[in-house]
Scaffold this motif. Sequence first.
Motif, PDB file in Angstrom:
ATOM      1  N   GLY A  59       0.792  -1.244   0.000  1.00  0.00           N
ATOM      2  CA  GLY A  59       0.000   0.000   0.000  1.00  0.00           C
ATOM      3  C   GLY A  59       0.816   1.281   0.000  1.00  0.00           C
ATOM      4  O   GLY A  59       0.332   2.336   0.396  1.00  0.00           O
ATOM      5  N   LYS A  60       2.053   1.236  -0.488  1.00  0.00           N
ATOM      6  CA  LYS A  60       2.949   2.404  -0.324  1.00  0.00           C
ATOM      7  C   LYS A  60       3.086   3.315  -1.557  1.00  0.00           C
ATOM      8  O   LYS A  60       3.433   4.476  -1.424  1.00  0.00           O
ATOM      9  N   PHE A  61       2.894   2.789  -2.769  1.00  0.00           N
ATOM     10  CA  PHE A  61       3.375   3.554  -3.930  1.00  0.00           C
ATOM     11  C   PHE A  61       2.269   4.175  -4.790  1.00  0.00           C
ATOM     12  O   PHE A  61       1.231   3.570  -5.044  1.00  0.00           O
ATOM     13  N   ASP A  62       2.563   5.394  -5.296  1.00  0.00           N
ATOM     14  CA  ASP A  62       1.667   6.038  -6.259  1.00  0.00           C
ATOM     15  C   ASP A  62       1.883   5.441  -7.652  1.00  0.00           C
ATOM     16  O   ASP A  62       0.939   5.289  -8.427  1.00  0.00           O
ATOM     17  N   LEU A  63       3.139   5.169  -7.966  1.00  0.00           N
ATOM     18  CA  LEU A  63       3.473   4.701  -9.315  1.00  0.00           C
ATOM     19  C   LEU A  63       4.596   3.679  -9.236  1.00  0.00           C
ATOM     20  O   LEU A  63       5.581   3.889  -8.520  1.00  0.00           O
ATOM     21  N   ILE A  64       4.426   2.573  -9.968  1.00  0.00           N
ATOM     22  CA  ILE A  64       5.504   1.580 -10.076  1.00  0.00           C
ATOM     23  C   ILE A  64       5.859   1.458 -11.557  1.00  0.00           C
ATOM     24  O   ILE A  64       4.957   1.282 -12.401  1.00  0.00           O
ATOM     25  N   ILE A  65       7.138   1.558 -11.878  1.00  0.00           N
ATOM     26  CA  ILE A  65       7.596   1.338 -13.255  1.00  0.00           C
ATOM     27  C   ILE A  65       8.278  -0.016 -13.285  1.00  0.00           C
ATOM     28  O   ILE A  65       9.301  -0.224 -12.632  1.00  0.00           O
TER      29      ILE A  65
END
Length: 352
Positions: free
Chosen positions: A239-245
């Motif tokens: 539940g930590k990230f706004d965006l993952i690439i």
Amino acid sequence: METLNVKAYGTKAADAPLKQMNIERREVTAKDIEIEILYCGVCHSDLHTARNDWGGTIYPAVPGHEIVGKVTRVGKEVKKLKVGDSAAVGCLVGSCRECDSCKHDLEQYCQGGMIGTYNGPDKHSGGHTFGGYSEKIVVDEHFVLKVPSNLDLAATAPLLCAGITTWSPLKHWKVGKGSKVAVVGLGGLGHMAIKLAKGLGADVTLFSRTPDKKKDGLELGADKVIISTDTIQMYSVRGKFDLIIDTVPCVHDINPYVSTLKLSGTLVLVGYLGPLDPFLNSVPMILGRKSVAGSLIGGIAETQEMLDFCGKNNIVSDIEIISMHDINEAYERMLKSDVRYRFVIDMASLKK
Ligand code: NAP
Ligand code: ZN
């Protein structure tokens, strides 16, 4: 039509090594720029194409789409650059320039089909395009980029694909100060994603399978490194990230990464092309309004914007310079994730 015969490195079959060959380039026309190629980065897409991993490779194939060099000739209508200037060419050398995508500077999504720097349809020759593993290239000025004068030319080459492919989603999903970004895979694209996201002010986490890349990840600017095979470490970032690439080049389970997205977060696939296996579980996506998206390189204006940003912030790639004649060995090392973090070919080696 007159042509130029130039030295190149390419392959004639999916299972054959790359070797020296000669190819024809078109003569410079009114809007063309001829570039003597000094450096060319080695992208995992070069390997996928040479070995026909995606199907559709036309042989002989000459890869290379991270090109930096010097302008040697210009057509009479060229305004962008002059002889002697540094110049760069990325993944695109043509598009229709008329469709909605092209009019919005999104040539990579040209509705008529963008023309890739290699293995694309070449309307001048009637054959297919040949990439940057060669002495020279002739490109319409619209698709040629300017190189900031303070940047090292060899280390700039990877910006033309690894840089723009990670910059474009960072900009599209409006990453800035305070954004929480994660990057999956520390290779060519991954290390540029860390540098660019950091440059934009984000808090950056790296997911890597390779424990001995932890130190490098932190040195490259990541605030945190999570070893993706360690379930306890993975759980710690739920539940930590706004965006993952996600830059992983082959099929892999993306469900554990989706769990690390925040409410309304997005995981962008830029590496693997094809059906997911195992299936994507929609439950966390629905319960957390999460998205899984894809993104393809970037347009020409956006590529120039990224190069200028790198010029201002002194961002380049971490490279290992190789001779053109070592390319087959470099591909084997790339398959073993043994690249720290981009091979760049010194094209002078082709003259020897
Ligand atoms: P690369 O330098 O080989 O890096 C890929 C990294 O992914 C590796 O260093 C490794 O990092 C990780 N990895 C490799 N195999 C894996 C596996 N089996 N499972 C999990 N992780 C694995 O490749 P690249 O040049 O960055 O390219 C990455 C992918 O992006 C390629 O498929 C390429 O074709 C694609 N690409 C797409 C675009 C686009 O427009 N979307 C543009 C350029 C390239 P760790 O050791 O840290 O785990
Ligand atoms: Zn590439």
